[in-house]
Design an enzyme around this catalytic site. Structure first.
Site, PDB file in Angstrom:
ATOM      1  N   HIS A  35       0.805  -2.005 -16.845  1.00  0.00           N
ATOM      2  CA  HIS A  35       1.574  -2.255 -15.622  1.00  0.00           C
ATOM      3  C   HIS A  35       2.958  -2.849 -15.876  1.00  0.00           C
ATOM      4  O   HIS A  35       3.818  -2.780 -15.005  1.00  0.00           O
ATOM      5  CB  HIS A  35       0.797  -3.178 -14.674  1.00  0.00           C
TER       6      HIS A  35
ATOM      7  N   ASN B  95      -3.745  -5.857 -15.777  1.00  0.00           N
ATOM      8  CA  ASN B  95      -2.406  -5.278 -15.672  1.00  0.00           C
ATOM      9  C   ASN B  95      -2.039  -4.460 -16.905  1.00  0.00           C
ATOM     10  O   ASN B  95      -0.852  -4.222 -17.165  1.00  0.00           O
ATOM     11  CB  ASN B  95      -1.360  -6.382 -15.471  1.00  0.00           C
TER      12      ASN B  95
ATOM     13  N   LYS C 186     -14.144  -5.227 -12.797  1.00  0.00           N
ATOM     14  CA  LYS C 186     -13.079  -6.018 -12.177  1.00  0.00           C
ATOM     15  C   LYS C 186     -13.632  -7.364 -11.695  1.00  0.00           C
ATOM     16  O   LYS C 186     -13.012  -8.413 -11.900  1.00  0.00           O
ATOM     17  CB  LYS C 186     -12.433  -5.246 -11.019  1.00  0.00           C
TER      18      LYS C 186
ATOM     19  N   LYS D 261      -5.815  -9.443  -4.459  1.00  0.00           N
ATOM     20  CA  LYS D 261      -4.355  -9.451  -4.636  1.00  0.00           C
ATOM     21  C   LYS D 261      -3.753  -8.699  -3.463  1.00  0.00           C
ATOM     22  O   LYS D 261      -4.069  -7.525  -3.247  1.00  0.00           O
ATOM     23  CB  LYS D 261      -3.950  -8.764  -5.937  1.00  0.00           C
TER      24      LYS D 261
ATOM     25  N   GLU E 149      -6.295   4.359 -13.317  1.00  0.00           N
ATOM     26  CA  GLU E 149      -6.850   2.999 -13.293  1.00  0.00           C
ATOM     27  C   GLU E 149      -8.281   3.010 -13.846  1.00  0.00           C
ATOM     28  O   GLU E 149      -8.733   2.042 -14.453  1.00  0.00           O
ATOM     29  CB  GLU E 149      -6.832   2.412 -11.866  1.00  0.00           C
TER      30      GLU E 149
ATOM     31  N   GLU F  60      -5.174 -15.477 -11.784  1.00  0.00           N
ATOM     32  CA  GLU F  60      -4.430 -14.984 -12.951  1.00  0.00           C
ATOM     33  C   GLU F  60      -3.718 -16.098 -13.706  1.00  0.00           C
ATOM     34  O   GLU F  60      -2.505 -16.049 -13.913  1.00  0.00           O
ATOM     35  CB  GLU F  60      -3.440 -13.886 -12.525  1.00  0.00           C
TER      36      GLU F  60
ATOM     37  N   ARG G 207      -7.043 -12.678 -16.193  1.00  0.00           N
ATOM     38  CA  ARG G 207      -6.854 -11.601 -15.207  1.00  0.00           C
ATOM     39  C   ARG G 207      -5.685 -10.688 -15.550  1.00  0.00           C
ATOM     40  O   ARG G 207      -5.639  -9.531 -15.124  1.00  0.00           O
ATOM     41  CB  ARG G 207      -6.715 -12.179 -13.794  1.00  0.00           C
TER      42      ARG G 207
ATOM     43  N   HIS H 248       1.686   5.212  -8.280  1.00  0.00           N
ATOM     44  CA  HIS H 248       1.371   4.007  -9.062  1.00  0.00           C
ATOM     45  C   HIS H 248       0.586   4.398 -10.319  1.00  0.00           C
ATOM     46  O   HIS H 248       0.895   3.956 -11.430  1.00  0.00           O
ATOM     47  CB  HIS H 248       0.559   3.051  -8.181  1.00  0.00           C
TER      48      HIS H 248
ATOM     49  N   ARG I 213      -1.611 -18.398   9.735  1.00  0.00           N
ATOM     50  CA  ARG I 213      -1.931 -19.044   8.448  1.00  0.00           C
ATOM     51  C   ARG I 213      -3.224 -18.518   7.825  1.00  0.00           C
ATOM     52  O   ARG I 213      -3.859 -19.174   7.006  1.00  0.00           O
ATOM     53  CB  ARG I 213      -2.014 -20.567   8.579  1.00  0.00           C
TER      54      ARG I 213
ATOM     55  N   HIS J 249       5.123  -0.894 -13.513  1.00  0.00           N
ATOM     56  CA  HIS J 249       5.754  -1.453 -12.307  1.00  0.00           C
ATOM     57  C   HIS J 249       7.272  -1.266 -12.350  1.00  0.00           C
ATOM     58  O   HIS J 249       7.906  -0.969 -11.329  1.00  0.00           O
ATOM     59  CB  HIS J 249       5.432  -2.944 -12.181  1.00  0.00           C
TER      60      HIS J 249
HETATM   61  P1  NAD Z   1      -1.570   5.156  -1.290  1.00  0.00           P
HETATM   62  O1  NAD Z   1      -2.166   4.047  -0.542  1.00  0.00           O
HETATM   63  O2  NAD Z   1      -0.130   5.429  -1.088  1.00  0.00           O
HETATM   64  O3  NAD Z   1      -2.409   6.478  -1.015  1.00  0.00           O
HETATM   65  C1  NAD Z   1      -2.019   7.670  -1.641  1.00  0.00           C
HETATM   66  C2  NAD Z   1      -1.904   8.814  -0.632  1.00  0.00           C
HETATM   67  O4  NAD Z   1      -3.214   9.266  -0.266  1.00  0.00           O
HETATM   68  C3  NAD Z   1      -1.222   8.447   0.660  1.00  0.00           C
HETATM   69  O5  NAD Z   1      -0.391   9.502   1.065  1.00  0.00           O
HETATM   70  C4  NAD Z   1      -2.384   8.293   1.651  1.00  0.00           C
HETATM   71  O6  NAD Z   1      -2.020   8.546   2.981  1.00  0.00           O
HETATM   72  C5  NAD Z   1      -3.321   9.353   1.157  1.00  0.00           C
HETATM   73  N1  NAD Z   1      -4.738   9.148   1.435  1.00  0.00           N
HETATM   74  C6  NAD Z   1      -5.427   7.989   1.468  1.00  0.00           C
HETATM   75  N2  NAD Z   1      -6.737   8.239   1.609  1.00  0.00           N
HETATM   76  C7  NAD Z   1      -6.881   9.571   1.701  1.00  0.00           C
HETATM   77  C8  NAD Z   1      -7.999  10.432   1.811  1.00  0.00           C
HETATM   78  N3  NAD Z   1      -9.247   9.974   1.814  1.00  0.00           N
HETATM   79  N4  NAD Z   1      -7.774  11.762   1.869  1.00  0.00           N
HETATM   80  C9  NAD Z   1      -6.516  12.265   1.798  1.00  0.00           C
HETATM   81  N5  NAD Z   1      -5.424  11.505   1.656  1.00  0.00           N
HETATM   82  C10 NAD Z   1      -5.605  10.164   1.590  1.00  0.00           C
HETATM   83  O7  NAD Z   1      -1.753   4.934  -2.878  1.00  0.00           O
HETATM   84  P2  NAD Z   1      -2.942   4.334  -3.751  1.00  0.00           P
HETATM   85  O8  NAD Z   1      -2.860   5.045  -5.029  1.00  0.00           O
HETATM   86  O9  NAD Z   1      -4.216   4.316  -3.019  1.00  0.00           O
HETATM   87  O10 NAD Z   1      -2.519   2.815  -3.941  1.00  0.00           O
HETATM   88  C11 NAD Z   1      -1.366   2.457  -4.666  1.00  0.00           C
HETATM   89  C12 NAD Z   1      -0.992   1.034  -4.313  1.00  0.00           C
HETATM   90  O11 NAD Z   1      -2.048   0.146  -4.690  1.00  0.00           O
HETATM   91  C13 NAD Z   1       0.247   0.542  -5.015  1.00  0.00           C
HETATM   92  O12 NAD Z   1       1.095  -0.090  -4.091  1.00  0.00           O
HETATM   93  C14 NAD Z   1      -0.262  -0.488  -6.003  1.00  0.00           C
HETATM   94  O13 NAD Z   1       0.654  -1.517  -6.272  1.00  0.00           O
HETATM   95  C15 NAD Z   1      -1.479  -1.012  -5.297  1.00  0.00           C
HETATM   96  N6  NAD Z   1      -2.483  -1.621  -6.170  1.00  0.00           N
HETATM   97  C16 NAD Z   1      -2.939  -2.848  -5.848  1.00  0.00           C
HETATM   98  C17 NAD Z   1      -3.906  -3.444  -6.613  1.00  0.00           C
HETATM   99  C18 NAD Z   1      -4.471  -4.775  -6.202  1.00  0.00           C
HETATM  100  O14 NAD Z   1      -5.222  -5.375  -6.977  1.00  0.00           O
HETATM  101  N7  NAD Z   1      -4.164  -5.248  -5.003  1.00  0.00           N
HETATM  102  C19 NAD Z   1      -4.426  -2.776  -7.736  1.00  0.00           C
HETATM  103  C20 NAD Z   1      -3.938  -1.515  -8.048  1.00  0.00           C
HETATM  104  C21 NAD Z   1      -2.956  -0.937  -7.261  1.00  0.00           C
HETATM  105  N1  GLY Z   2      -4.815  -4.766 -10.427  1.00  0.00           N
HETATM  106  C1  GLY Z   2      -4.559  -6.009 -11.066  1.00  0.00           C
HETATM  107  C2  GLY Z   2      -5.373  -7.139 -10.555  1.00  0.00           C
HETATM  108  O1  GLY Z   2      -6.098  -7.013  -9.587  1.00  0.00           O
HETATM  109  O2  GLY Z   2      -5.313  -8.208 -11.080  1.00  0.00           O
END
Ligand code: NAD
Ligand code: GLY
Length: 364
Positions: free
Chosen positions: A251, A248, A230, A146, A188, A240, A244, A268, A124, A255
């Site tokens: 997005h 997006n 942010k 998030k 972003e 949100e 917030r 992404h 939990r 998405h």
């Molecule tokens: P990812 O986590 O898939 O990383 C991209 C690639 O880079 C992967 O192949 C990873 O192995 C590689 N990698 C990571 N660090 C590295 C480094 N230092 N050197 C070399 N390679 C490296 O993608 P991302 O773009 O980091 O994240 C995308 C995700 O984030 C999506 O799922 C999206 O929905 C999510 N997201 C979440 C929020 C939130 O607020 N929680 C906000 C924006 C995006």
């Molecule tokens: N990336 C969107 C949020 O954190 O709200």
């Protein structure tokens, strides 16, 4: 070293540091010690990131006398799913992690989002720490709590708001990113430029896009700047209920594109870049922004190489149907975040299907 303290909500004592610096991964252990009561830590990562940074990080918690375990998940957006989540739960149970123990996410947004959701649900809720290694994760996903996984029917549909105990951002890790992944993060970063004035933060000496233009490279200051923007939004609307949603921007279409690609073959950031272009076209068509600002923003997207197109195999009608299962839908109405002025956006929920389809047509 720069530290931002995020208070959520700003009026309560709950807060966590976002520690931003170069070559600080070796201090991961001491930061975890300062911010959790964990005796055991399960570090979740993938083979690529572990190969690059696993040893540095692993040594540091050991120096701090934690019991440290690693779990490597498969790499890619298509693995941000229930199976990966279950793998973390199972490992945590096998290791007998207790309520005071912690998870740590070493990687990009995929690892961060799944690990955060595992922490939110295991026993939990146990503590977790974000150690973001992509530009995207450093400027966005590691901050604000998030956490989610994808569902075959829609992106990030299963998740929670669950804040980390600390974010440890070593900006030197972005040096090993591929050009594609740097650009993915830049999408972003540009997003913040387009929503900057609506974030409710003032005091920077120049506009976001001027800053980007002046430096032409990612600096720790830029990453801090994004986190501050942010934080300013999340502090005012953690869950949100309104504001917030501006984070997006781009997005709603983005998405849906990711889902239509089956979470493969597009990042992404690329999908969000297409979505932001769509938002500008929609806003111009509605007369919300003038030609000058529209042209400036499209030029910015093009100038940073964000001139991506949607694959012709994806039918516009399918994309539209997918948009209808977006998280922001209220009473069946799709909500779009649209620009209404320089650095200003607003939320609209009255966009007829035809208008959206006209915009989608321009994105192929
Ligand atoms: P990812 O986590 O898939 O990383 C991209 C690639 O880079 C992967 O192949 C990873 O192995 C590689 N990698 C990571 N660090 C590295 C480094 N230092 N050197 C070399 N390679 C490296 O993608 P991302 O773009 O980091 O994240 C995308 C995700 O984030 C999506 O799922 C999206 O929905 C999510 N997201 C979440 C929020 C939130 O607020 N929680 C906000 C924006 C995006
Ligand atoms: N990336 C969107 C949020 O954190 O709200």
């Amino acid at each position: 070293m720069q530290t931002i303290t995020l208070k959520i909500p700003a009026t309560t004592p709950h807060s966590y540091p976002i520690i931003i610096g170069e070559n600080i991964l070796g201090k991961t252990g001491s930061y975890i010690k300062q911010n959790t009561k964990a005796k055991k830590i399960l570090l979740v990562s993938n083979a690529i990131v572990y190969g690059l940074y696993g040893n540095i990080v692993k040594q540091s918690p050991i120096n701090e006398e934690f019991e440290v375990y690693f779990l490597l998940l498969e790499d890619g957006e298509e693995f941000k799913n229930i199976k990966s989540l279950e793998t973390i739960w199972t490992k945590a149970i096998e290791l007998k992690l207790e309520r005071r123990d912690a998870l740590a996410a070493l990687g990009g947004g995929v690892i961060g989002d799944i690990t955060g959701f595992a922490a939110a649900t295991y026993l939990r809720g146990i503590d977790y720490v974000q150690v973001p290694t992509t530009l995207l994760a450093q400027v966005d996903s590691s901050v604000g709590g998030k956490v989610a996984i994808n569902h075959p029917l829609g992106k990030n549909l299963i998740g929670n708001f669950y804040q980390p105990k600390a974010v440890i951002t070593d900006t030197s890790t972005i040096e090993t990113l591929s050009g594609t992944e740097v650009k993915t993060g830049l999408a972003e970063v540009l997003k913040y430029g387009f929503i900057e004035k609506s974030c409710g933060l003032s005091g920077f000496e120049m506009t976001f896009t001027d800053y980007l233009d002046k430096n032409r490279k990612i600096t720790p200051e830029l990453i801090k700047y994004c986190c501050e923007l942010k934080a300013a939004v999340v502090n005012r609307d953690e869950k949100e209920t309104g504001l917030r949603a501006i984070l997006n921007f781009g997005h709603t279409i983005g998405h849906a594109i990711e889902k239509c690609y089956g979470y493969k073959g597009i990042t992404h950031g690329q999908a969000v870049a297409i979505g932001m272009r769509g938002a500008f076209i929609l806003a111009r068509n509605r007369g919300l922004v003038g030609e000058n600002y529209y042209n400036k923003c499209i030029k910015l997207l093009d100038g940073y190489g964000m001139d991506y197109k949607i694959n012709k195999n994806i039918a516009p009608e399918l994309l539209y149907k997918t948009i209808q299962v977006d998280k922001k839908v209220i009473s069946g109405k799709i909500r779009f975040v649209l620009p209404t002025g320089e650095g200003i956006v607003d939320i609209f929920n009255d966009i007829p299907e035809k208008e959206v389809l006209d915009v989608i047509d321009c994105l192929y």
